[in-house]
Design a protein around this motif. Structure first.
Motif, mmCIF file in Angstrom:
data_model
loop_
_atom_site.group_PDB
_atom_site.id
_atom_site.type_symbol
_atom_site.label_atom_id
_atom_site.label_comp_id
_atom_site.label_asym_id
_atom_site.label_seq_id
_atom_site.Cartn_x
_atom_site.Cartn_y
_atom_site.Cartn_z
ATOM 1 N N ALA A 13 0.786 -1.149 -0.073
ATOM 2 C CA ALA A 13 -0.016 -0.135 -0.018
ATOM 3 C C ALA A 13 0.710 1.203 -0.224
ATOM 4 C CB ALA A 13 -0.889 0.033 1.180
ATOM 5 N N LEU A 14 1.876 1.285 0.591
ATOM 6 C CA LEU A 14 2.954 2.144 0.726
ATOM 7 C C LEU A 14 3.290 2.718 -0.511
ATOM 8 C CD1 LEU A 14 4.645 1.770 4.272
ATOM 9 C CD2 LEU A 14 3.180 3.660 3.604
ATOM 10 N N ALA A 15 4.055 1.527 -1.097
ATOM 11 C CA ALA A 15 4.500 1.704 -2.427
ATOM 12 C C ALA A 15 3.712 2.159 -3.638
ATOM 13 C CB ALA A 15 5.355 0.349 -2.878
ATOM 14 N N MET A 23 18.436 4.576 14.377
ATOM 15 C CA MET A 23 17.303 4.756 13.489
ATOM 16 C C MET A 23 16.340 6.044 13.913
ATOM 17 S SD MET A 23 17.101 2.871 11.332
ATOM 18 C CE MET A 23 14.991 2.733 10.786
ATOM 19 N N GLN A 24 16.254 6.528 15.158
ATOM 20 C CA GLN A 24 15.520 7.733 15.603
ATOM 21 C C GLN A 24 16.102 8.703 14.875
ATOM 22 O OE1 GLN A 24 16.092 7.471 19.947
ATOM 23 N NE2 GLN A 24 14.146 6.438 20.419
ATOM 24 N N GLY A 25 17.216 8.839 14.768
ATOM 25 C CA GLY A 25 17.851 10.083 14.150
ATOM 26 C C GLY A 25 17.624 10.303 12.752
ATOM 27 N N GLU A 26 17.693 9.121 12.291
ATOM 28 C CA GLU A 26 17.183 9.126 10.664
ATOM 29 C C GLU A 26 15.824 9.519 10.585
ATOM 30 O OE1 GLU A 26 18.687 5.719 8.885
ATOM 31 O OE2 GLU A 26 20.831 5.884 8.837
ATOM 32 N N LEU A 27 15.076 8.804 11.451
ATOM 33 C CA LEU A 27 13.557 8.992 11.075
ATOM 34 C C LEU A 27 13.201 10.667 11.257
ATOM 35 C CD1 LEU A 27 10.827 7.844 10.821
ATOM 36 C CD2 LEU A 27 10.561 7.668 13.269
ATOM 37 N N LEU A 28 13.916 11.165 12.142
ATOM 38 C CA LEU A 28 13.645 12.551 12.502
ATOM 39 C C LEU A 28 13.912 13.547 11.072
ATOM 40 C CD1 LEU A 28 15.417 13.483 15.740
ATOM 41 C CD2 LEU A 28 12.821 12.986 15.429
ATOM 42 N N THR A 52 13.198 2.594 3.990
ATOM 43 C CA THR A 52 14.029 3.950 3.955
ATOM 44 C C THR A 52 13.806 4.722 4.911
ATOM 45 O OG1 THR A 52 12.988 4.972 2.326
ATOM 46 C CG2 THR A 52 14.778 3.487 1.463
ATOM 47 N N TRP A 53 14.612 5.657 5.065
ATOM 48 C CA TRP A 53 14.097 6.681 6.242
ATOM 49 C C TRP A 53 12.769 7.409 5.643
ATOM 50 C CZ3 TRP A 53 14.199 11.720 4.956
ATOM 51 C CH2 TRP A 53 15.214 12.236 4.046
ATOM 52 N N ARG A 54 12.938 7.868 4.426
ATOM 53 C CA ARG A 54 11.764 8.487 3.928
ATOM 54 C C ARG A 54 10.494 7.629 4.163
ATOM 55 N NH1 ARG A 54 15.896 9.518 0.419
ATOM 56 N NH2 ARG A 54 16.481 11.707 -0.033
ATOM 57 N N ARG A 55 10.391 6.475 3.710
ATOM 58 C CA ARG A 55 9.081 5.568 3.737
ATOM 59 C C ARG A 55 8.931 5.369 5.290
ATOM 60 N NH1 ARG A 55 8.014 1.080 -0.518
ATOM 61 N NH2 ARG A 55 7.934 2.871 -1.659
ATOM 62 N N GLY A 56 9.907 5.311 6.159
ATOM 63 C CA GLY A 56 9.912 4.981 7.374
ATOM 64 C C GLY A 56 9.174 6.073 8.029
ATOM 65 N N ALA A 57 9.394 7.564 7.712
ATOM 66 C CA ALA A 57 8.659 8.616 8.015
ATOM 67 C C ALA A 57 7.219 8.847 7.640
ATOM 68 C CB ALA A 57 9.524 10.066 7.495
ATOM 69 N N VAL A 58 6.893 8.294 6.647
ATOM 70 C CA VAL A 58 5.330 8.190 6.091
ATOM 71 C C VAL A 58 4.619 7.222 7.022
ATOM 72 C CG1 VAL A 58 3.837 7.513 4.245
ATOM 73 C CG2 VAL A 58 6.005 8.799 3.718
ATOM 74 N N VAL A 59 5.388 6.133 7.378
ATOM 75 C CA VAL A 59 4.768 5.306 8.174
ATOM 76 C C VAL A 59 4.220 5.902 9.637
ATOM 77 C CG1 VAL A 59 5.130 3.202 9.460
ATOM 78 C CG2 VAL A 59 5.659 2.930 7.291
ATOM 79 N N SER A 78 17.897 -1.473 6.162
ATOM 80 C CA SER A 78 17.665 0.042 6.098
ATOM 81 C C SER A 78 18.878 0.619 5.834
ATOM 82 C CB SER A 78 17.070 0.440 7.314
ATOM 83 O OG SER A 78 17.624 0.302 8.297
ATOM 84 N N THR A 79 20.087 -0.072 5.676
ATOM 85 C CA THR A 79 21.471 0.540 5.617
ATOM 86 C C THR A 79 21.684 0.550 4.177
ATOM 87 O OG1 THR A 79 21.968 -0.701 7.614
ATOM 88 C CG2 THR A 79 24.063 0.264 6.233
ATOM 89 N N SER A 80 22.216 1.704 3.731
ATOM 90 C CA SER A 80 22.732 2.007 2.295
ATOM 91 C C SER A 80 23.957 1.099 2.043
ATOM 92 C CB SER A 80 22.921 3.416 1.992
ATOM 93 O OG SER A 80 24.266 3.671 2.676
ATOM 94 N N ILE A 81 23.744 0.730 0.571
ATOM 95 C CA ILE A 81 24.923 -0.008 -0.116
ATOM 96 C C ILE A 81 26.305 0.489 0.281
ATOM 97 C CG2 ILE A 81 25.889 -1.006 -1.950
ATOM 98 C CD1 ILE A 81 23.262 -2.373 -1.223
ATOM 99 N N LEU A 82 26.365 2.091 0.262
ATOM 100 C CA LEU A 82 27.454 2.775 0.207
ATOM 101 C C LEU A 82 28.071 2.514 1.758
ATOM 102 C CD1 LEU A 82 29.655 4.671 -0.767
ATOM 103 C CD2 LEU A 82 28.013 6.453 -0.132
ATOM 104 N N TYR A 83 27.127 2.672 2.613
ATOM 105 C CA TYR A 83 27.535 2.343 4.244
ATOM 106 C C TYR A 83 28.092 1.065 4.584
ATOM 107 C CZ TYR A 83 27.431 3.378 9.205
ATOM 108 O OH TYR A 83 27.892 3.480 10.651
ATOM 109 N N ILE A 84 27.399 0.081 4.123
ATOM 110 C CA ILE A 84 27.812 -1.352 4.206
ATOM 111 C C ILE A 84 29.143 -1.372 3.662
ATOM 112 C CG2 ILE A 84 27.521 -3.633 3.367
ATOM 113 C CD1 ILE A 84 24.478 -3.189 3.678
#
Length: 445
Positions: A13-15, A69-74, A42-49, A271-277
């Motif tokens: 539904a979110l997608a 995760m809290q910091g990214e959600l903000l 992702t943090w963007r979709r997490g914010a929508v949720v 939820s971790t980006s490929i670059l960060y991994i």
């Protein structure tokens, strides 16, 4: 509890931007399931949720998220939502969150607090980053030694909603000096008119600048909250069993990651980006690759020996792999013993002697097997070379592997970080030197 299909329906539904349906489906999920949903996206979709949740439910979900995760959600929330969530956090949770966000964001968050909350937060931020002062709770129940049991129980009732724990009550003087500790059980079992000064027991405390992990070990051993005091033995806060479990889980995750030659992700994998991994792994790969150059140099030195008996090259992976594994086993064992305070850096002599004997026993067992197999296929002299080499490399690798964590702790370096690359490099290079030296002596080449 909703099944996995409901969570998949929410994601679908979110997608497809069917937000009304997503909000309806979210109401059937538990807070834990909502947290799992946010952690897998992702943090963007997490914010929508997050915005689709009611205010009270949103706060419950936010508190269950890790500080990263809290910091990214903000990042995906509006300023008024951020201010409301930040103000409702406990001071210790607030400080952990501030450690995860950029300085500019932290400054903006602090500006949303009232004077009292700002003073409390600044107080905790003033302690060293890995100290127990950053992890403690300021909400606790205290009483005076001349207070009665009845008065103390009434105080427990008044503070029950806000205190981190009510099962332990701390006895202080008029200047907040820590005098002793009481359990709720002892209060219930005592005469209501009796003074608590007659019931209190000595308290095991920790200084506010003590290492959080060491204090967590202490808390876990005692199975009771630890009072945190300043240099004048005044009670500042408490370190609860829940706090201890969280700190130890974080420390264990960090040690496992670094023992595997990578940095901890500090956020859910999906939820971790490929670059960060990639970034979390590439530094150690460079370190290990550069250290492998030493092995290449050893092979180059003994190139003529290899040319005379090519069969020697066949056993190189066996010997270096066995040495590395033996050293890593010893390092892991000693790192764990250090973590649970079974060993101190001063015990290095005992550890060296013990691991030398363990390594020799392992080398004798593996060397005997290597001697038998190599002798059957390549002849008795080659069997002697393999058996003798395994005996030596296992003894040395276990000894070095046992020493490295103790040396790391003595020089204030994380044992998990220090041990892995050093043991890999040392065992590979030293194992090859021993191997070719034994081969030249036995085979006369």
């Amino acid at each position: 509890m909703a099944d996995r299909s409901t969570e998949q329906e929410v994601e679908q539904a979110l997608a497809e931007d069917r937000l009304a349906e997503a909000a309806r489906l979210l109401r059937s999920l538990t807070p834990r399931e909502v947290v799992g949903l946010i952690e897998r996206t992702t943090w963007r979709r997490g914010a929508v949720v997050f915005r689709l949740l009611g205010k009270d439910r949103a706060m419950e979900v936010f508190e269950r998220l890790g500080s990263t995760m809290q910091g990214e959600l903000l990042r995906g929330l509006q300023d008024e939502d951020v201010a409301r969530l930040f103000a409702k956090l406990e001071p210790d949770d607030r400080v952990r969150l501030l450690d995860e966000v950029p300085a500019a964001v932290a400054k903006r968050l602090l500006a949303t607090l009232d004077a009292d909350e700002l003073a409390t937060t600044h107080l905790m931020l003033g302690y060293p980053s890995r100290s127990v002062g950053r992890q403690m709770s300021l909400a606790h129940v205290t009483t005076r030694p001349d207070s009665t049991v009845a008065e103390t129980l009434e105080r427990v009732r008044e503070r029950a909603r806000d205190a981190a724990t009510v099962y332990t009550v701390f006895v202080t003087d008029h200047e907040r000096g820590l005098l002793g500790v009481l359990t709720l059980r002892s209060l219930f079992e005592s005469d209501p008119a009796r003074e608590v000064g007659e019931l209190m027991q000595p308290a095991e405390s920790a200084p506010v600048d003590a290492d959080a992990e060491e204090t967590a070990r202490m808390c876990e051993a005692l199975q009771e909250p630890i009072p945190i005091v300043d240099s004048e033995q005044r009670l500042i806060g408490i370190f609860t069993i829940d706090d201890a479990h969280r700190v130890l889980q974080d420390a264990e995750a960090e040690d496992i990651a670094r023992a595997g030659a990578r940095e901890p992700l500090r956020r859910p994998y999906l939820s971790t980006s490929i670059l960060y991994i990639a970034r979390s792994r590439v530094v150690w790969l460079f370190v290990l690759a550069i250290s492998a150059l030493l092995t290449v140099q050893v092979l180059e030195i003994f190139e003529s020996t290899l040319e005379q008996l090519v069969a020697l090259a066949l056993f190189i992976p066996l010997l270096t792999g066995t040495a590395g594994n033996t050293g890593s086993q010893a390092a892991t064992t000693i790192t764990r013993a250090l973590a649970v305070a079974e060993l101190r850096p001063g015990d290095i002599g005992k550890v060296l002697f013990r691991e030398l004997r363990v390594g020799a026993l392992l080398g004798l067992l593996l060397g005997s097997a290597g001697f038998a197999l190599a002798s059957l296929v390549y002849g008795l002299p080659m069997g002697v070379v393999i058996g003798t080499t395994l005996l030596f490399v296992c003894s040395i690798a276990a000894t070095v592997g046992g020493a490295m964590p103790l040396i790391a702790r003595a020089i204030r370096v994380d044992p998990a970080v220090f041990s892995t690359p050093f043991i890999t490099t040392f065992c590979d290079a030293t194992g090859l030197v021993i191997y070719f030296t034994v081969a030249k002596a036995v085979l006369q080449i």
